[in-house]
Design a protein around this motif. Sequence first.
Motif, short mmCIF file in Angstrom:
data_model
loop_
_atom_site.label_atom_id
_atom_site.label_comp_id
_atom_site.label_asym_id
_atom_site.label_seq_id
_atom_site.Cartn_x
_atom_site.Cartn_y
_atom_site.Cartn_z
N ASP A 144 -27.47 -49.26 -65.85
CA ASP A 144 -28.56 -49.73 -66.70
C ASP A 144 -29.70 -50.30 -65.87
OD1 ASP A 144 -29.51 -50.76 -69.50
OD2 ASP A 144 -29.60 -52.50 -68.18
N ARG A 145 -29.39 -51.14 -64.88
CA ARG A 145 -30.44 -51.77 -64.07
C ARG A 145 -31.15 -50.75 -63.20
NH1 ARG A 145 -28.20 -54.78 -67.24
NH2 ARG A 145 -27.85 -57.01 -66.89
N ILE A 146 -30.41 -49.79 -62.68
CA ILE A 146 -31.02 -48.76 -61.85
C ILE A 146 -32.02 -47.95 -62.67
CG2 ILE A 146 -30.53 -46.56 -60.69
CD1 ILE A 146 -27.99 -47.92 -59.59
N ALA A 147 -31.68 -47.64 -63.90
CA ALA A 147 -32.60 -46.89 -64.76
C ALA A 147 -33.91 -47.65 -64.95
CB ALA A 147 -31.93 -46.61 -66.11
N VAL A 148 -33.80 -48.96 -65.15
CA VAL A 148 -35.01 -49.78 -65.31
C VAL A 148 -35.85 -49.76 -64.03
CG1 VAL A 148 -35.86 -52.13 -65.66
CG2 VAL A 148 -33.93 -51.28 -67.01
N MET A 149 -35.21 -49.93 -62.89
CA MET A 149 -35.93 -49.98 -61.63
C MET A 149 -36.54 -48.63 -61.27
SD MET A 149 -33.16 -52.34 -59.60
CE MET A 149 -34.02 -52.37 -58.03
N GLU A 150 -35.82 -47.55 -61.54
CA GLU A 150 -36.38 -46.22 -61.27
C GLU A 150 -37.65 -45.99 -62.08
OE1 GLU A 150 -33.02 -43.02 -60.09
OE2 GLU A 150 -32.86 -43.82 -62.12
N GLN A 151 -37.60 -46.37 -63.34
CA GLN A 151 -38.77 -46.20 -64.19
C GLN A 151 -39.94 -47.03 -63.68
OE1 GLN A 151 -38.62 -44.05 -66.94
NE2 GLN A 151 -40.85 -44.25 -66.90
N TYR A 152 -39.66 -48.25 -63.23
CA TYR A 152 -40.74 -49.11 -62.73
C TYR A 152 -41.33 -48.55 -61.44
CZ TYR A 152 -43.49 -53.14 -61.48
OH TYR A 152 -44.54 -53.95 -61.16
N VAL A 153 -40.48 -48.12 -60.53
CA VAL A 153 -40.97 -47.57 -59.26
C VAL A 153 -41.80 -46.32 -59.51
CG1 VAL A 153 -40.25 -46.45 -57.12
CG2 VAL A 153 -39.14 -48.57 -57.85
N GLU A 154 -41.39 -45.51 -60.47
CA GLU A 154 -42.14 -44.29 -60.78
C GLU A 154 -43.49 -44.60 -61.40
OE1 GLU A 154 -41.73 -40.31 -63.63
OE2 GLU A 154 -39.96 -41.54 -63.20
N ASN A 155 -43.53 -45.58 -62.28
CA ASN A 155 -44.79 -45.89 -62.99
C ASN A 155 -45.70 -46.82 -62.22
OD1 ASN A 155 -43.81 -44.34 -65.10
ND2 ASN A 155 -43.07 -46.08 -66.28
N GLU A 156 -45.12 -47.69 -61.39
CA GLU A 156 -45.92 -48.71 -60.68
C GLU A 156 -45.60 -48.68 -59.19
OE1 GLU A 156 -48.17 -50.36 -62.23
OE2 GLU A 156 -47.62 -49.99 -64.32
N ALA A 157 -45.80 -47.54 -58.57
CA ALA A 157 -45.37 -47.34 -57.19
C ALA A 157 -46.00 -48.33 -56.23
CB ALA A 157 -45.68 -45.91 -56.75
N ILE A 158 -47.29 -48.58 -56.35
CA ILE A 158 -47.98 -49.46 -55.40
C ILE A 158 -47.48 -50.89 -55.54
CG2 ILE A 158 -50.21 -50.43 -54.77
CD1 ILE A 158 -51.50 -47.80 -55.59
N THR A 159 -47.40 -51.37 -56.78
CA THR A 159 -46.91 -52.73 -57.00
C THR A 159 -45.44 -52.85 -56.57
OG1 THR A 159 -48.39 -52.97 -58.89
CG2 THR A 159 -46.59 -54.55 -58.72
N ILE B 264 -35.49 -56.89 -66.71
CA ILE B 264 -34.18 -57.26 -66.18
C ILE B 264 -33.62 -58.48 -66.91
CG2 ILE B 264 -32.94 -58.04 -64.13
CD1 ILE B 264 -33.72 -55.11 -64.01
N ILE B 265 -34.47 -59.48 -67.17
CA ILE B 265 -34.02 -60.67 -67.91
C ILE B 265 -33.57 -60.28 -69.31
CG2 ILE B 265 -34.78 -62.85 -68.93
CD1 ILE B 265 -36.63 -63.18 -66.48
N GLU B 266 -34.31 -59.40 -69.95
CA GLU B 266 -33.94 -58.96 -71.29
C GLU B 266 -32.55 -58.33 -71.28
OE1 GLU B 266 -35.26 -55.57 -74.52
OE2 GLU B 266 -36.83 -56.57 -73.35
N ARG B 267 -32.28 -57.53 -70.29
CA ARG B 267 -30.97 -56.88 -70.22
C ARG B 267 -29.85 -57.89 -69.91
NH1 ARG B 267 -34.36 -53.04 -70.44
NH2 ARG B 267 -33.72 -50.89 -70.84
N ILE C 68 -34.32 -61.46 -78.61
CA ILE C 68 -34.05 -61.31 -77.19
C ILE C 68 -35.31 -60.87 -76.45
CG2 ILE C 68 -32.81 -59.86 -75.50
CD1 ILE C 68 -30.41 -59.90 -77.38
N GLU C 69 -36.06 -59.94 -77.02
CA GLU C 69 -37.28 -59.46 -76.38
C GLU C 69 -38.29 -60.59 -76.21
OE1 GLU C 69 -35.80 -58.19 -78.94
OE2 GLU C 69 -35.48 -56.03 -78.67
N GLN C 70 -38.44 -61.41 -77.24
CA GLN C 70 -39.40 -62.52 -77.18
C GLN C 70 -39.00 -63.54 -76.13
OE1 GLN C 70 -39.16 -63.64 -81.31
NE2 GLN C 70 -41.07 -62.59 -81.85
N LEU C 71 -37.70 -63.83 -76.06
CA LEU C 71 -37.23 -64.80 -75.07
C LEU C 71 -37.47 -64.29 -73.65
CD1 LEU C 71 -35.75 -67.38 -74.27
CD2 LEU C 71 -33.59 -66.16 -74.59
N ALA C 72 -37.13 -63.03 -73.40
CA ALA C 72 -37.33 -62.46 -72.07
C ALA C 72 -38.80 -62.44 -71.70
CB ALA C 72 -36.74 -61.05 -72.01
N ASP C 73 -39.65 -62.07 -72.63
CA ASP C 73 -41.08 -62.02 -72.37
C ASP C 73 -41.63 -63.41 -72.07
OD1 ASP C 73 -43.70 -60.44 -72.55
OD2 ASP C 73 -44.06 -62.08 -73.96
#
Length: 752
Positions: free
Chosen positions: A354-369, A506-509, A534-539
């Motif tokens: 689950d965490r890897i899927a989140v990180m892969e998506q982030y790296v793909e969409n926000e490569a520079i950051t 990650i916090i949401e998960r 849960i979404e509101q708390l994580a945000d």
Amino acid sequence: LPIPPLSQAGRIIQNLHSVFHQMLYKSQIVSIFLISSFGMAACTPPTQVAQVTTRAEIPSTEHHNQPIEPTPSFYDEEYAEVEIGPFEDGKMWTLDNIPVDYMRDTHGVEADSAWIAKARLGALRLGSFCSASFVSEKGLVMTNHHCARDSITEVERDGESLLDNGFYAKDDSLERSVAGLYVEQLIQIDDVSEEVLNAAADVIGAGPQAEARRKRAEAIERRNNTRLAASDSTLRAEVVNLYSGGRYALYTYKKYADVRLVFAPELAVGYFGGDTDNFTYPRHTFDASFFRVWSESAPLNTPDYFRWEIDGASEGESVFVVGNPGSTSRLSTVSQLEYRRNTEYPAMLEILSDRIAVMEQYVENEAITADSFDVRNDLMTAMNMQKSYDGEYKGLLYGDVLSRTYSSEIDLRNRLAENDSLDQIYGKVWDDIKLIQKSKRASSAKAGAFYHFLNPAVSSHVLTRALYGYVYTLLRQRGAPPEQLKGIYDEGLAITSWPKALEKEIIERRIRDLSTYLGDSDPTMKRLLKGVTIEQLADSVAMYTALTDTAAFRVMLDDNYLASGDVTVVLISAIAPLYFTLDQELQALGDQEQLFVSRLAGAEFALNGDAAPPDATFTLRIADGIVSSYNQSGTIVPAFTTLEGAFELAETRSEETEWQLPERWKASSVDRSIPFNLVSTNDITGGNSGSPLLNADLEVVGLIFDGNLESLPNEFVYSDKQARAISVDSRAILALLENVYEADRIVAEIIQ
């Protein structure tokens, strides 16, 4: 990558474990972190807590007891009995207990004191996460590229992209110092077993006995470190637990703290094939880098280094790995392995995926950051960890690990049953261990909420900082010793930051994990989600916390984190008590389990002595083997690949980013027929990243960087049928340095 290189945060969590345990009997609010959730995920080896018995003498008696007949009442499943090999416990020999006759008979090597000293002094431990070695008289240090990645990004300057472009210092003055990086050289080994074991001789109870041994080991360390500091501030002592507490050794290290980056290739070739090729063979990866140790503002002058064999090794040749494997589990019983297979691995892999899927998506969409926060390194670590665990899990599901463990258990139980005295001492240990597994399964119903909670590769860095703040504040209020507080303070500030958007996901998960394992009616969940989703708390936590900023976190630590009003305080104040309560429960079970495991080690000692090597402990070992091809489904997998193979892959898979070669490779005149990677039967499971592969004369013929998929079940039982260690060939290293990178000064150094 047998041990995944973690960020700075990952290297220091184990230190916090020990601090918590030291305070356990002084305060009811602290305990060791969940060993089942973090210990397996750590790059560094988990602290071993063991209850042990003294080695029993085998009384002379007639064999009158009947052999044990395994019944369904003890073994829940049926396993086939198989032939037990001579090296089920592996070949990771400690440097003070090398089987000299075996080395001579098998490899033609006279492993005398001079040979052993040369192996010991040339080998290094790189920080708290990898192995390395001296390869020149000027303090040149060789290790893996994946061991150097954090250092590469750390020394990067504005406008540079050293992971993408590589780095080479054309002269000594251009070598870049890496803050906080060090190497350690093992100077001496002393047996302190008697003193440590006697400390608990009259203590009752698993927990108190384990604590008595820990305290005595710490006292030995303090005593020797005080003595060493008076004569040489670069020396330090460490007590090492071996054979699950059957033996304790005092290791004295010389620490070199001025370490500078000399050379690192591009990530494209240091990680050629990416996750697809990870733990596979054939391979074509240039996973190598070089550092240098400096002393008194000049390169270190040392006689202790491994010379280079420019002709490499040949198939069938004896080879040796000298390095620091992280951990193995070869004393595990059938019931322990069943617990890991049925309970631990599935839950851990699910969270990792689950965490890897989140990180892969982030790296793909926000490569520079992502690159600016080093998320790509964390993602590679997490994917490596996932593949490693998956291989071990499948070894328990489909391989012969459990059959071989079962057969070894039956053999040992039968041999014990032939002796009344030994059987009375050790005969019930397997039953006791099995009962502990049942208790662990009951606890896992809630403990699963915290799997990987402090794994810095996939967990929230904000929540990790919050837990440090929580513990630091409470321990300071309770008058913890200044040195312990300073350790927590420094380690907390060393935790790196992640982007807020990634933290939110990650916090949401993590909160969802809590909800899944605890249930919405749990008091902790009700407290957390009062009036919010849960979404509101994580945000809210990710967007408004100050813990994404190191300077702000420092201010909170200096003042009072729990009184800071930061949005994380309410969250961590709700989570931490449950976390520590569950941990105390598991720690109590862990102490009991270690008591029984140490009795099992005592049984092994009583019958076999120290003929087999102990489990890996991230301490120096030498592992023998041979360069060898292997049979995979009727196909012979060759012992060597060539540079040509890398160019062919880059051409045939040119559309895939994992198989891209740098332009300077394509433009070079390097001889493509040169051997690139090779495989050998050396026992490296549990780590050895960065270790040199040496011939019988202790000359460099390769650089260990991985194992194949078939080697992953060696975590539990050693086999060399298909399991192989993978190295970069010494010939390829020379050819690439000279013909691709024009690193002539490095070449001249290592072949002189």
